[in-house]
Motif scaffolding. Structure first.
Motif, PDB file in Angstrom:
ATOM      1  N   VAL A  89      -4.879 -35.688 -10.218  1.00 37.22           N
ATOM      2  CA  VAL A  89      -3.891 -35.942  -9.174  1.00 37.22           C
ATOM      3  C   VAL A  89      -2.602 -36.419  -9.830  1.00 37.22           C
ATOM      4  N   GLY A  90      -1.516 -35.681  -9.620  1.00 42.07           N
ATOM      5  CA  GLY A  90      -0.228 -36.037 -10.196  1.00 42.07           C
ATOM      6  C   GLY A  90       0.435 -37.179  -9.453  1.00 42.07           C
ATOM      7  N   ARG A  91       1.218 -37.965 -10.199  1.00 40.55           N
ATOM      8  CA  ARG A  91       1.984 -39.063  -9.617  1.00 40.55           C
ATOM      9  C   ARG A  91       3.484 -38.813  -9.804  1.00 40.55           C
ATOM     10  N   LYS A  92       4.300 -39.638  -9.188  1.00 40.69           N
ATOM     11  CA  LYS A  92       5.752 -39.454  -9.155  1.00 40.69           C
ATOM     12  C   LYS A  92       6.415 -39.310 -10.537  1.00 40.69           C
ATOM     13  N   PRO A  93       6.069 -40.120 -11.561  1.00 38.86           N
ATOM     14  CA  PRO A  93       6.750 -39.966 -12.862  1.00 38.86           C
ATOM     15  C   PRO A  93       6.526 -38.599 -13.520  1.00 38.86           C
ATOM     16  N   LEU A  94       5.532 -37.868 -13.090  1.00 39.87           N
ATOM     17  CA  LEU A  94       5.235 -36.565 -13.680  1.00 39.87           C
ATOM     18  C   LEU A  94       6.048 -35.448 -13.030  1.00 39.87           C
ATOM     19  N   VAL A  95       6.751 -35.746 -11.945  1.00 38.50           N
ATOM     20  CA  VAL A  95       7.485 -34.721 -11.206  1.00 38.50           C
ATOM     21  C   VAL A  95       8.544 -34.044 -12.070  1.00 38.50           C
ATOM     22  N   GLY A  96       9.319 -34.788 -12.818  1.00 37.72           N
ATOM     23  CA  GLY A  96      10.374 -34.204 -13.634  1.00 37.72           C
ATOM     24  C   GLY A  96       9.937 -33.854 -15.041  1.00 37.72           C
ATOM     25  N   ALA A  97       8.660 -34.031 -15.351  1.00 36.20           N
ATOM     26  CA  ALA A  97       8.169 -33.833 -16.720  1.00 36.20           C
ATOM     27  C   ALA A  97       7.965 -32.363 -17.044  1.00 36.20           C
TER      28      ALA A  97
END
Length: 120
Positions: A89-97
């Protein structure tokens, strides 16, 4: 010779019932970028599912995040143990990664969860 890895249909969690079983009965491990739910199964297979909540943004953003998680897992799937069901499950800090950051986060958290094979 180049190894080509695919993510076969039998290796994916597809049904909501399967995801819910892993969420309810599995153990979770988390860092800032993602959460991994791990549930041992009674087979020699490993099944994996990918999720991104609505809080992360639009459908475009969520689908991109799931594609990144899928690709990070696909490239390193031979390093994971068998006999488990996983949900990433992805979290917010991974959005721009990018892919490199996503792969690093997946492998670090998998090592913490002890689901990587010993042969690394």
């Amino acid at each position: 010779m180049v190894k080509r890895f695919t993510l076969p249909k039998w290796g994916r969690l597809c049904k909501n019932k399967s995801f819910q079983a892993v969420y309810r009965s599995g153990k979770s491990y988390a860092n800032k970028q993602l959460v991994v739910y791990v549930l041992p199964n009674r087979s020699a297979k490993r099944q994996v599912g990918f999720a991104a909540g609505k809080r992360l943004g639009s459908a475009v953003v969520r689908n991109r995040l799931k594609r990144l998680l899928r690709e990070a897992y696909r490239l390193h799937q031979d390093k994971f143990i068998t006999g488990v069901d996983l949900v990433l499950v992805g979290r917010k800090p991974l959005v721009g990664a990018g892919l490199a950051q996503t792969t690093k986060a997946v492998l670090e958290l998998s090592a913490k969860a002890k689901i990587l094979a010993e042969k690394l």
